[in-house]
Design an enzyme around this catalytic site. Sequence first.
Site, mmCIF file in Angstrom:
data_model
loop_
_atom_site.group_PDB
_atom_site.id
_atom_site.type_symbol
_atom_site.label_atom_id
_atom_site.label_comp_id
_atom_site.label_asym_id
_atom_site.label_seq_id
_atom_site.Cartn_x
_atom_site.Cartn_y
_atom_site.Cartn_z
ATOM 1 C CB SER A 171 5.276 -2.014 11.971
ATOM 2 O OG SER A 171 4.808 -0.690 12.213
ATOM 3 N N GLY A 219 2.347 1.960 10.774
ATOM 4 C CA GLY A 219 3.273 3.078 10.620
ATOM 5 C C GLY A 219 3.959 3.493 11.907
ATOM 6 C CG HIS A 264 -5.642 1.731 5.215
ATOM 7 N ND1 HIS A 264 -5.177 2.725 6.048
ATOM 8 C CD2 HIS A 264 -4.624 0.848 5.062
ATOM 9 C CE1 HIS A 264 -3.918 2.450 6.377
ATOM 10 N NE2 HIS A 264 -3.554 1.324 5.788
ATOM 11 C CE LYS A 270 0.167 3.367 4.844
ATOM 12 N NZ LYS A 270 0.100 3.548 6.273
ATOM 13 C CD GLU A 315 -3.452 -2.818 7.345
ATOM 14 O OE1 GLU A 315 -2.355 -3.073 6.843
ATOM 15 O OE2 GLU A 315 -4.040 -1.731 7.173
ATOM 16 C CG ASN A 336 -1.698 1.241 1.422
ATOM 17 O OD1 ASN A 336 -1.799 2.043 0.494
ATOM 18 N ND2 ASN A 336 -2.265 1.414 2.605
ATOM 19 C CD GLU A 362 -2.869 5.444 6.784
ATOM 20 O OE1 GLU A 362 -2.864 5.489 5.543
ATOM 21 O OE2 GLU A 362 -1.961 4.907 7.451
HETATM 22 C C1 PEP Z 1 -0.647 -0.025 6.024
HETATM 23 O O1 PEP Z 1 -0.659 1.111 5.620
HETATM 24 O O2 PEP Z 1 -1.576 -0.779 5.697
HETATM 25 C C2 PEP Z 1 0.442 -0.465 6.883
HETATM 26 C C3 PEP Z 1 0.352 -1.624 7.437
HETATM 27 O O3 PEP Z 1 1.504 0.412 7.044
HETATM 28 P P1 PEP Z 1 2.941 0.080 7.716
HETATM 29 O O4 PEP Z 1 3.410 -1.210 7.110
HETATM 30 O O5 PEP Z 1 3.794 1.242 7.389
HETATM 31 O O6 PEP Z 1 2.692 -0.085 9.190
#
Ligand code: PEP
Length: 258
Positions: free
Chosen positions: A214, A174, A96, A11, A168, A9, A98
């Site tokens: 992460s 992040g 997601h 973003k 998630e 992703n 966000e």
């Molecule tokens: C994501 O944006 O779905 C995500 C898991 O980000 P990160 O791997 O940076 O934690």
Amino acid sequence: MRRFLIAGNWKMNTTRQSAVALAGELATAGSNYEAGVEILVCPPYPYLIPVAEKLSGSAVQLGAQDVYFEAPGAFTGEVAVEMLKDCRCRFVILGHSERRHVLGESDEIINRKLRAAISGGLQVVLCVGELLSERQAGQTEEVLDRQMQGGLSGVAEADAANVVIAYEPVWAIGTGVTATPEQAESAHEHLRNWLATRYTPGFSENVLILYGGSVKADNAESLLGQANVDGALVGGASLKSSTFVPIIEAARKLSART
Ligand code: PEP
């Protein structure tokens, strides 16, 4: 047997030039991973077409990060399912964290998007996950149940076959803090049981459930090695092939073992 899916992703990152360069590197790397590991990248909307062109003929699949539920028309700023299909997208990420927590999307909106995406022929990566405060209050499973119920409301089993779930935990996205393999497995097992009850056990066994939060080269193998973890949705580490390819490689190693 379930395959692994490793999804990036991107973003609101990359430029046209860096997106195309990254796609080119992944297309080359992806030619080694046909058996048992699928790769998906989800660039920002403006770069879907140049990335699609770069990925053409490769094993790397293309997805978008969101879609609107209405047919093309007067919806300023939105993008329709048909448009994503026209850009050669096969997948779309929905729900997601966000979009839920920064842009205020409700389960009802996510459900409308999901139903529109599936009926228009896209596969959906449906993201679910609890906030840190919800985990600390012991509400993780309740939150997951609510998001699954809301996101999949009115979706029959035949249509749900086009859905990949991504667990998630919001506190791990992040932040550099990853769920332990045990925490991930427990949530994934709960999600699979939820799917078995909502649909059928046979169906549930075939649904891909990705972990996101992460994921990096050094934790990928232990997370992907869990029985109910079928892949990863990767944010930060998907922005460079030097950090994304080792995650794909971890999946390949595990898939060669089974
Ligand atoms: C994501 O944006 O779905 C995500 C898991 O980000 P990160 O791997 O940076 O934690």
